[in-house]
Design a protein around this motif. Structure first.
Motif, PDB file in Angstrom:
ATOM      1  N   THR A 127       0.819  -1.201   0.000  1.00  0.00           N
ATOM      2  CA  THR A 127       0.000   0.000   0.000  1.00  0.00           C
ATOM      3  C   THR A 127       0.858   1.257   0.000  1.00  0.00           C
ATOM      4  OG1 THR A 127      -1.613   1.217   1.318  1.00  0.00           O
ATOM      5  CG2 THR A 127      -0.187  -0.256   2.515  1.00  0.00           C
ATOM      6  N   ARG A 128       0.304   2.326  -0.553  1.00  0.00           N
ATOM      7  CA  ARG A 128       1.008   3.612  -0.557  1.00  0.00           C
ATOM      8  C   ARG A 128       1.111   4.183   0.842  1.00  0.00           C
ATOM      9  NH1 ARG A 128      -1.706   7.465  -4.742  1.00  0.00           N
ATOM     10  NH2 ARG A 128      -0.709   8.887  -3.286  1.00  0.00           N
ATOM     11  N   SER A 129       0.231   3.787   1.742  1.00  0.00           N
ATOM     12  CA  SER A 129       0.273   4.289   3.118  1.00  0.00           C
ATOM     13  C   SER A 129       1.532   3.822   3.846  1.00  0.00           C
ATOM     14  CB  SER A 129      -0.955   3.818   3.904  1.00  0.00           C
ATOM     15  OG  SER A 129      -2.125   4.309   3.322  1.00  0.00           O
ATOM     16  N   HIS A 130       1.992   2.633   3.527  1.00  0.00           N
ATOM     17  CA  HIS A 130       3.178   2.066   4.174  1.00  0.00           C
ATOM     18  C   HIS A 130       4.060   1.417   3.110  1.00  0.00           C
ATOM     19  CE1 HIS A 130       1.181   2.773   7.985  1.00  0.00           C
ATOM     20  NE2 HIS A 130       0.118   2.191   7.477  1.00  0.00           N
ATOM     21  N   PRO A 131       4.702   2.224   2.248  1.00  0.00           N
ATOM     22  CA  PRO A 131       5.504   1.649   1.159  1.00  0.00           C
ATOM     23  C   PRO A 131       6.620   0.747   1.690  1.00  0.00           C
ATOM     24  CG  PRO A 131       5.833   4.038   1.331  1.00  0.00           C
ATOM     25  CD  PRO A 131       4.768   3.670   2.304  1.00  0.00           C
ATOM     26  N   TRP A 171     -14.563  -4.833   2.376  1.00  0.00           N
ATOM     27  CA  TRP A 171     -13.235  -4.315   2.078  1.00  0.00           C
ATOM     28  C   TRP A 171     -13.250  -2.798   2.137  1.00  0.00           C
ATOM     29  CZ3 TRP A 171     -12.181  -1.525  -2.532  1.00  0.00           C
ATOM     30  CH2 TRP A 171     -13.222  -1.502  -3.464  1.00  0.00           C
ATOM     31  N   ALA A 172     -12.082  -2.236   2.389  1.00  0.00           N
ATOM     32  CA  ALA A 172     -11.943  -0.797   2.529  1.00  0.00           C
ATOM     33  C   ALA A 172     -10.742  -0.323   1.742  1.00  0.00           C
ATOM     34  CB  ALA A 172     -11.771  -0.438   4.005  1.00  0.00           C
ATOM     35  N   ALA A 173     -10.807   0.932   1.312  1.00  0.00           N
ATOM     36  CA  ALA A 173      -9.700   1.491   0.542  1.00  0.00           C
ATOM     37  C   ALA A 173      -9.593   2.988   0.735  1.00  0.00           C
ATOM     38  CB  ALA A 173      -9.881   1.174  -0.939  1.00  0.00           C
ATOM     39  N   ILE A 174      -8.388   3.482   0.580  1.00  0.00           N
ATOM     40  CA  ILE A 174      -8.116   4.910   0.506  1.00  0.00           C
ATOM     41  C   ILE A 174      -7.985   5.263  -0.970  1.00  0.00           C
ATOM     42  CG2 ILE A 174      -6.475   6.735   1.073  1.00  0.00           C
ATOM     43  CD1 ILE A 174      -5.712   5.006   3.567  1.00  0.00           C
ATOM     44  N   ASP A 175      -7.046   4.629  -1.647  1.00  0.00           N
ATOM     45  CA  ASP A 175      -6.805   4.887  -3.073  1.00  0.00           C
ATOM     46  C   ASP A 175      -7.644   4.007  -3.990  1.00  0.00           C
ATOM     47  OD1 ASP A 175      -4.808   6.771  -2.563  1.00  0.00           O
ATOM     48  OD2 ASP A 175      -3.235   5.246  -2.494  1.00  0.00           O
ATOM     49  N   GLY A 176      -7.977   2.800  -3.571  1.00  0.00           N
ATOM     50  CA  GLY A 176      -8.621   1.822  -4.440  1.00  0.00           C
ATOM     51  C   GLY A 176     -10.031   2.164  -4.882  1.00  0.00           C
ATOM     52  N   LEU A 177     -10.603   3.234  -4.348  1.00  0.00           N
ATOM     53  CA  LEU A 177     -11.930   3.677  -4.765  1.00  0.00           C
ATOM     54  C   LEU A 177     -11.877   4.991  -5.545  1.00  0.00           C
ATOM     55  CD1 LEU A 177     -13.859   2.752  -1.510  1.00  0.00           C
ATOM     56  CD2 LEU A 177     -14.164   1.735  -3.774  1.00  0.00           C
ATOM     57  N   ILE A 178     -10.683   5.508  -5.719  1.00  0.00           N
ATOM     58  CA  ILE A 178     -10.500   6.747  -6.479  1.00  0.00           C
ATOM     59  C   ILE A 178     -10.305   6.356  -7.940  1.00  0.00           C
ATOM     60  CG2 ILE A 178      -9.115   8.846  -6.725  1.00  0.00           C
ATOM     61  CD1 ILE A 178     -10.617   8.546  -4.005  1.00  0.00           C
TER      62      ILE A 178
END
Length: 191
Positions: A127-131, A171-178
């Protein structure tokens, strides 16, 4: 295995707010399937600005029938008009009754859920949150989530396609729903 009756109360798709997806939140909240979930974090804002932004987004989300959860304790969630609270089990162990989404990263975390309604188990994928961070991967995610006493929401590198492949309830996403990052809401999107 978690009780399937309790799982049906937890929305399938969750949008999690972040500084990097803030500009797209209004449009994504309008596109989410009715009855989805929205977790408002916005740690990058000061308290007054954070509350003002929450009020705008919560009103939009609630008008679409979405469940609105605030990152913070249950008392603050109630004061701000959220449906629930999000955070580590230690933060959510007290306060008024509400939906409690507890963050978890291991089987050990799932053993200490306290008053959790559901657990966000992460990161499933990179994930981009924790590369470069350690990920659970699909197999470990499945094995850990089967041991949970509450419904599990997959988080970390999630998209609709990955949720289908993982065969997870939520499921949940920060970027995956943009849209520019690859969120396709037509798949695996019913509550």
């Amino acid at each position: 295995m978690p009780d399937l009756m309790r799982q049906t109360l937890i929305p399938t798709v969750w949008l999690i707010s972040d500084a990097r997806n803030d500009a797209a939140l209004e449009s994504v909240l309008k596109r989410l399937p009715r009855g989805s979930g929205f977790v408002f974090r916005h740690y990058h804002l000061g308290e007054a600005e954070r509350r003002a932004r929450f009020q705008i987004l919560a009103k939009l989300a609630q008008a679409r029938g979405h469940v609105v959860v605030l990152s913070g304790d249950a008392r603050k969630a109630r004061r701000w008009g959220a449906d629930g609270a999000y955070g580590p089990a230690s933060t959510l162990s007290r306060g008024p009754a509400c939906l409690r989404l507890v963050t978890a990263h291991s089987l050990r975390n799932l053993a200490t859920l306290g008053r959790a309604s559901a657990a966000l188990l992460s990161p499933v994928y990179s994930t981009r949150s924790h590369p470069g961070g350690k990920v659970l991967g699909p197999l470990r995610f499945r094995l850990i989530s089967q041991q949970s006493a509450v419904p599990v929401i997959a988080l970390g590198g999630m998209t609709a396609v990955r949720a289908m492949a993982l065969d997870c309830h939520s499921w949940a996403a920060i970027d995956g729903l943009i849209p520019r990052v690859g969120g396709d809401l037509r798949r695996k999107s019913g509550p």
